[in-house]
Design a protein around this motif. Structure first.
Motif, PDB file in Angstrom:
ATOM      1  N   ARG A  62      44.874  38.497  39.316  1.00 52.55           N
ATOM      2  CA  ARG A  62      45.679  39.018  40.424  1.00 52.55           C
ATOM      3  C   ARG A  62      45.325  38.244  41.694  1.00 52.55           C
ATOM      4  NH1 ARG A  62      43.151  43.512  38.370  1.00 52.55           N
ATOM      5  NH2 ARG A  62      42.025  43.693  40.334  1.00 52.55           N
ATOM      6  N   ARG A  63      46.089  38.449  42.730  1.00 52.31           N
ATOM      7  CA  ARG A  63      45.909  37.726  43.992  1.00 52.31           C
ATOM      8  C   ARG A  63      44.495  37.896  44.549  1.00 52.31           C
ATOM      9  NH1 ARG A  63      50.250  37.995  48.684  1.00 52.31           N
ATOM     10  NH2 ARG A  63      51.163  36.541  47.255  1.00 52.31           N
ATOM     11  N   ASP A  64      43.973  39.131  44.559  1.00 55.27           N
ATOM     12  CA  ASP A  64      42.627  39.357  45.104  1.00 55.27           C
ATOM     13  C   ASP A  64      41.551  38.682  44.239  1.00 55.27           C
ATOM     14  OD1 ASP A  64      43.294  41.298  43.097  1.00 55.27           O
ATOM     15  OD2 ASP A  64      41.640  42.576  43.776  1.00 55.27           O
ATOM     16  N   GLU A  65      41.760  38.639  42.944  1.00 58.45           N
ATOM     17  CA  GLU A  65      40.812  37.953  42.062  1.00 58.45           C
ATOM     18  C   GLU A  65      40.862  36.439  42.295  1.00 58.45           C
ATOM     19  OE1 GLU A  65      40.784  40.962  38.213  1.00 58.45           O
ATOM     20  OE2 GLU A  65      42.536  39.683  38.559  1.00 58.45           O
ATOM     21  N   ARG A  66      42.084  35.906  42.496  1.00 52.93           N
ATOM     22  CA  ARG A  66      42.211  34.476  42.793  1.00 52.93           C
ATOM     23  C   ARG A  66      41.556  34.130  44.122  1.00 52.93           C
ATOM     24  NH1 ARG A  66      47.625  35.181  41.570  1.00 52.93           N
ATOM     25  NH2 ARG A  66      48.179  34.485  43.653  1.00 52.93           N
ATOM     26  N   ALA A  67      41.641  35.014  45.106  1.00 51.32           N
ATOM     27  CA  ALA A  67      41.005  34.771  46.409  1.00 51.32           C
ATOM     28  C   ALA A  67      39.487  34.688  46.243  1.00 51.32           C
ATOM     29  CB  ALA A  67      41.381  35.876  47.393  1.00 51.32           C
ATOM     30  N   GLU A  68      38.933  35.583  45.445  1.00 50.28           N
ATOM     31  CA  GLU A  68      37.495  35.563  45.211  1.00 50.28           C
ATOM     32  C   GLU A  68      37.092  34.292  44.443  1.00 50.28           C
ATOM     33  OE1 GLU A  68      34.294  38.041  42.562  1.00 50.28           O
ATOM     34  OE2 GLU A  68      35.870  39.196  43.565  1.00 50.28           O
ATOM     35  N   LEU A  69      37.888  33.917  43.451  1.00 45.34           N
ATOM     36  CA  LEU A  69      37.605  32.697  42.696  1.00 45.34           C
ATOM     37  C   LEU A  69      37.747  31.454  43.573  1.00 45.34           C
ATOM     38  CD1 LEU A  69      39.402  33.664  39.371  1.00 45.34           C
ATOM     39  CD2 LEU A  69      36.931  33.359  39.698  1.00 45.34           C
ATOM     40  N   SER A  70      38.703  31.476  44.506  1.00 47.70           N
ATOM     41  CA  SER A  70      38.883  30.355  45.440  1.00 47.70           C
ATOM     42  C   SER A  70      37.660  30.198  46.328  1.00 47.70           C
ATOM     43  CB  SER A  70      40.123  30.586  46.315  1.00 47.70           C
ATOM     44  OG  SER A  70      41.289  30.564  45.540  1.00 47.70           O
ATOM     45  N   ALA A  71      37.119  31.327  46.782  1.00 50.76           N
ATOM     46  CA  ALA A  71      35.921  31.279  47.622  1.00 50.76           C
ATOM     47  C   ALA A  71      34.744  30.688  46.834  1.00 50.76           C
ATOM     48  CB  ALA A  71      35.577  32.676  48.133  1.00 50.76           C
ATOM     49  N   ARG A  72      34.611  31.072  45.579  1.00 50.63           N
ATOM     50  CA  ARG A  72      33.529  30.537  44.737  1.00 50.63           C
ATOM     51  C   ARG A  72      33.712  29.046  44.469  1.00 50.63           C
ATOM     52  NH1 ARG A  72      32.131  34.601  39.756  1.00 50.63           N
ATOM     53  NH2 ARG A  72      31.232  36.243  41.020  1.00 50.63           N
ATOM     54  N   ALA A  73      34.978  28.644  44.225  1.00 47.69           N
ATOM     55  CA  ALA A  73      35.254  27.255  43.861  1.00 47.69           C
ATOM     56  C   ALA A  73      35.299  26.348  45.082  1.00 47.69           C
ATOM     57  CB  ALA A  73      36.576  27.160  43.104  1.00 47.69           C
ATOM     58  N   GLY A  74      35.460  26.915  46.259  1.00 45.71           N
ATOM     59  CA  GLY A  74      35.543  26.108  47.466  1.00 45.71           C
ATOM     60  C   GLY A  74      36.880  25.374  47.582  1.00 45.71           C
ATOM     61  N   ARG A  75      37.881  25.867  46.936  1.00 42.43           N
ATOM     62  CA  ARG A  75      39.230  25.298  46.969  1.00 42.43           C
ATOM     63  C   ARG A  75      40.208  26.394  46.570  1.00 42.43           C
ATOM     64  NH1 ARG A  75      41.456  24.995  42.122  1.00 42.43           N
ATOM     65  NH2 ARG A  75      40.156  24.941  40.269  1.00 42.43           N
ATOM     66  N   PRO A  76      41.468  26.215  46.891  1.00 38.45           N
ATOM     67  CA  PRO A  76      42.454  27.226  46.484  1.00 38.45           C
ATOM     68  C   PRO A  76      42.649  27.228  44.957  1.00 38.45           C
ATOM     69  CG  PRO A  76      43.356  25.762  48.178  1.00 38.45           C
ATOM     70  CD  PRO A  76      42.048  25.197  47.751  1.00 38.45           C
ATOM     71  N   VAL A  77      42.616  28.387  44.368  1.00 34.77           N
ATOM     72  CA  VAL A  77      42.873  28.538  42.932  1.00 34.77           C
ATOM     73  C   VAL A  77      44.283  29.104  42.793  1.00 34.77           C
ATOM     74  CG1 VAL A  77      42.204  29.795  40.842  1.00 34.77           C
ATOM     75  CG2 VAL A  77      40.444  28.864  42.355  1.00 34.77           C
ATOM     76  N   ARG A  78      45.178  28.284  42.224  1.00 44.42           N
ATOM     77  CA  ARG A  78      46.584  28.701  42.082  1.00 44.42           C
ATOM     78  C   ARG A  78      46.774  29.733  40.991  1.00 44.42           C
ATOM     79  NH1 ARG A  78      49.282  23.363  40.855  1.00 44.42           N
ATOM     80  NH2 ARG A  78      47.274  23.129  39.857  1.00 44.42           N
ATOM     81  N   TRP A  79      46.034  29.593  39.905  1.00 45.34           N
ATOM     82  CA  TRP A  79      46.070  30.577  38.830  1.00 45.34           C
ATOM     83  C   TRP A  79      44.740  30.557  38.080  1.00 45.34           C
ATOM     84  CZ3 TRP A  79      45.182  28.795  33.957  1.00 45.34           C
ATOM     85  CH2 TRP A  79      45.486  27.445  33.690  1.00 45.34           C
ATOM     86  N   ALA A  80      44.451  31.663  37.458  1.00 40.95           N
ATOM     87  CA  ALA A  80      43.267  31.786  36.616  1.00 40.95           C
ATOM     88  C   ALA A  80      43.642  32.736  35.483  1.00 40.95           C
ATOM     89  CB  ALA A  80      42.090  32.336  37.411  1.00 40.95           C
ATOM     90  N   ALA A  81      43.051  32.506  34.343  1.00 44.15           N
ATOM     91  CA  ALA A  81      43.384  33.328  33.182  1.00 44.15           C
ATOM     92  C   ALA A  81      42.147  33.575  32.331  1.00 44.15           C
ATOM     93  CB  ALA A  81      44.455  32.629  32.345  1.00 44.15           C
ATOM     94  N   ARG A  82      42.245  34.596  31.509  1.00 41.43           N
ATOM     95  CA  ARG A  82      41.215  34.873  30.511  1.00 41.43           C
ATOM     96  C   ARG A  82      41.866  35.593  29.335  1.00 41.43           C
ATOM     97  NH1 ARG A  82      37.763  39.233  33.999  1.00 41.43           N
ATOM     98  NH2 ARG A  82      39.354  40.841  34.110  1.00 41.43           N
ATOM     99  N   LEU A  83      41.210  35.514  28.200  1.00 43.67           N
ATOM    100  CA  LEU A  83      41.739  36.143  26.992  1.00 43.67           C
ATOM    101  C   LEU A  83      41.688  37.659  27.108  1.00 43.67           C
ATOM    102  CD1 LEU A  83      40.079  34.026  24.153  1.00 43.67           C
ATOM    103  CD2 LEU A  83      42.456  33.963  24.888  1.00 43.67           C
TER     104      LEU A  83
END
Length: 189
Positions: free
Chosen positions: A52-73
Motif C-alpha cells: 500500500r502507499r504507506d508501506e511504499r513510503a516506509e520502504l522508500s525511506a529505507r531504500a533512500g529512493r522512491p519505491v514505485r511498487w513492492a510486492a510479496r507472496l
C-alpha cells in the motif's frame, strides 16, 4: 491457462520468493529484477500482494529512493509454489528401460490407490516408489484408462493389490490386469 503461461507464472513466483527471502524487510522492490507485469498478474490472481502507499513510503525511506511498487507472496502463492515443486514427474515419462507403460481401467486405479493408501498398515507393503508413480498417473482422455510407467517389481505389487481386492469380493480388476499385462499374484502356498 496454457502450460507456457503457467510455467512463466511459477517462475515469477519463484523469483519473488527468492528475492523476498533475501530482503531484510520482506518485500520485493521495483528494482529487484522481477518483471512488473508478472507481479501484477500474480497480484490479480491473489498469489502476491502489492504494498500500500504507506508501506511504499516506509520502504522508500529505507531504500533512500522512491519505491514505485513492492510486492510479496501471499499464503496462496507460497502454497502454489510448494505444491508445484512437490508434483512428481509425469507418470508417462519412463525414466529408464526398466519401466513399462501400464494402462489401468478407472476401477483398477481405484483399487491401486486404496492399496497404496494402506501402505503403512499392510504386512506386505507396496513396492518402493509405487505410490509416487500412482500419483503421477495420467488419465487418457480418449480411452479413460490411467497410464503410468512401472517397474516389474511395481507391477507385481499392483498385481498383489488387485489380488487382495479379488479375495475381498471382486475378481474383475485382477483378471483384466492379468489378461492385459500377463501378471497375476499367486496366493502363497
Amino acid at each position: 491457462m496454457g502450460a507456457v503461461k503457467q510455467a512463466e507464472a511459477l517462475e515469477v513466483l519463484g523469483v519473488l520468493e527468492e528475492r523476498q527471502e533475501a530482503a531484510g524487510h520482506g518485500w520485493v522492490l521495483d528494482l529487484d529484477g522481477v518483471p512488473r507485469e508478472g507481479v501484477l498478474k500474480a497480484a490479480a490472481s491473489g498469489l502476491a500482494e502489492l504494498a500500500r502507499r504507506d508501506e511504499r513510503a516506509e520502504l522508500s525511506a529505507r531504500a533512500g529512493r522512491p519505491v514505485r511498487w513492492a510486492a510479496r507472496l501471499t499464503g496462496q502463492g507460497r502454497d502454489l509454489l510448494l505444491y508445484a515443486r512437490s508434483q512428481p514427474a509425469s507418470g508417462l515419462a519412463a525414466p529408464g528401460p526398466e519401466y513399462r507403460l501400464v494402462e489401468l481401467m478407472p476401477s483398477q486405479m481405484d483399487v491401486v490407490r486404496v492399496f497404496t493408501g494402506l501402505a503403512d498398515r499392510l504386512q506386505v507393503p507396496p513396492a518402493p516408489g509405487l505410490d509416487e508413480r500412482v500419483r503421477a498417473a495420467v488419465q487418457d482422455r480418449v480411452s479413460g484408462r490411467w497410464r503410468v510407467s512401472l517397474t516389474e517389481e511395481q507391477m507385481a505389487s499392483v498385481a498383489y493389490g488387485l489380488w487382495l481386492h479379488k479375495m475381498a469380493g471382486s475378481a474383475a480388476e485382477a483378471n483384466r490386469f492379468s489378461r492385459d499385462h500377463g501378471i497375476a499374484h499367486p496366493p502363497a502356498t
